[in-house]
Design a protein around this motif. Structure first.
Motif, PDB file in Angstrom:
ATOM      1  N   THR A 201      12.383 -10.982   3.399  1.00 25.80           N
ATOM      2  CA  THR A 201      11.246 -10.447   2.663  1.00 25.80           C
ATOM      3  C   THR A 201      11.691 -10.099   1.249  1.00 25.80           C
ATOM      4  O   THR A 201      12.631  -9.318   1.064  1.00 25.80           O
ATOM      5  CB  THR A 201      10.666  -9.198   3.347  1.00 25.80           C
ATOM      6  N   THR A 203      10.540  -8.473  -2.291  1.00 27.32           N
ATOM      7  CA  THR A 203       9.558  -7.575  -2.897  1.00 27.32           C
ATOM      8  C   THR A 203       9.771  -7.565  -4.407  1.00 27.32           C
ATOM      9  O   THR A 203      10.872  -7.247  -4.888  1.00 27.32           O
ATOM     10  CB  THR A 203       9.706  -6.147  -2.347  1.00 27.32           C
ATOM     11  N   THR A 208       4.184  -6.982  -4.945  1.00 24.74           N
ATOM     12  CA  THR A 208       3.869  -8.126  -4.090  1.00 24.74           C
ATOM     13  C   THR A 208       5.110  -8.560  -3.309  1.00 24.74           C
ATOM     14  O   THR A 208       6.245  -8.325  -3.739  1.00 24.74           O
ATOM     15  CB  THR A 208       3.349  -9.322  -4.910  1.00 24.74           C
ATOM     16  N   THR A 209       4.873  -9.164  -2.144  1.00 23.18           N
ATOM     17  CA  THR A 209       5.987  -9.581  -1.288  1.00 23.18           C
ATOM     18  C   THR A 209       5.808 -11.026  -0.842  1.00 23.18           C
ATOM     19  O   THR A 209       4.697 -11.549  -0.789  1.00 23.18           O
ATOM     20  CB  THR A 209       6.096  -8.692  -0.031  1.00 23.18           C
TER      21      THR A 209
END
Length: 261
Positions: A201, A203, A208-209
């Protein structure tokens, strides 16, 4: 977010991870600031051990953002071409080089089906663990067969690959911070499929990711050299890294030098 367990082949209507993982900028945020000194060391080693000359045609297969392509080109190896299936990675490579007043030769292609003649290249590289992506060992072997096909007789080949070393398969969770983003990565090992699975993930500063998934099959040195021989290569050296240390039972990385007879 899709939850991933043990690796499963992609469904017919689902794009494989080795397409989706290289879209956008998340991969560049993880690895784009890769230590320049490391790339220079890699290229020093490859030039010396493969006997590369500036007139040689060199293919940097699965080049991503083409750091090795760029370093070789800077040094006068002007017939070096970076090959990748990701348009985003190639666009990033071209834009970064152009911003520095440089120009790269880049080719958008699947390394299992290169739009190149037999015997096209003097050398081919498959670096930074860019192997073991596909669903089956036979598909992975197709990559090596194609690399063999596009080399001339006597052409040299180099690849590196993680081994299923305890330190590799027990990576666990880790994080990387770049200038623009923070990346958290959870790494697990599936002993049945023998794949190293990553859920990542990224970021960004605006909150936003992006979440992506990757899965790489790890081969033992004996398995990998057996595949190279099945593809038609002759093995010249097996090492544990770019410092030239010999391969040992405790090596977490396997660097192979080979040639097409």
């Amino acid at each position: 977010m899709t939850q991933h367990g043990p690796h499963q082949p992609s469904a017919p209507d689902e794009e494989p991870w080795w397409i989706t993982n290289y879209r956008g900028s998340a991969y560049v945020e993880r690895y784009g600031s890769h230590d320049a000194a490391t790339t220079e060391r890699d290229v020093d080693f490859l030039v010396s051990r493969l006997g590369l000359r500036t007139g040689h045609t060199i293919l940097d297969l699965c080049c991503a953002f083409a750091r090795h392509t760029r370093e070789l080109t800077r040094r006068g190896y002007g017939r070096t071409t970076g090959v990748d299936l990701s348009q985003d990675m190639l666009r990033h490579a071209a834009a970064t080089a152009e911003a520095a007043g440089e120009r790269l030769s880049l080719l958008h292609a699947d390394v299992r089906d290169l739009p190149l003649d037999d015997g096209h290249a003097d050398a081919a590289l498959l670096l930074f663990n860019s192997f073991g992506f596909l669903d089956t060992p036979e598909e992975d072997l197709d990559v090596l067969r194609e690399a063999h096909r596009v080399l001339r007789a006597g052409g040299r080949f180099a690849m590196d690959h993680f081994t299923p070393h305890p330190n590799t398969i027990a990576m666990g969770s880790r994080s990387v911070r770049s200038g623009n983003a923070h990346t958290a990565q959870d790494v697990t090992w599936d002993p049945v499929s023998r794949r190293l699975n990553r859920e990542t993930t990224t970021t960004y500063g605006d909150g936003t990711t992006e979440t992506s998934y990757s899965s790489v099959r790890l081969y033992t040195p004996d398995e990998l050299t057996g595949m190279l021989q099945a593809a038609g290569f002759r093995i010249d050296a097996q090492l544990s890294g770019y410092d030239g240390r010999p391969l040992s039972a405790d090596s977490s990385r396997h660097l192979v030098l080979a040639h097409r007879p």
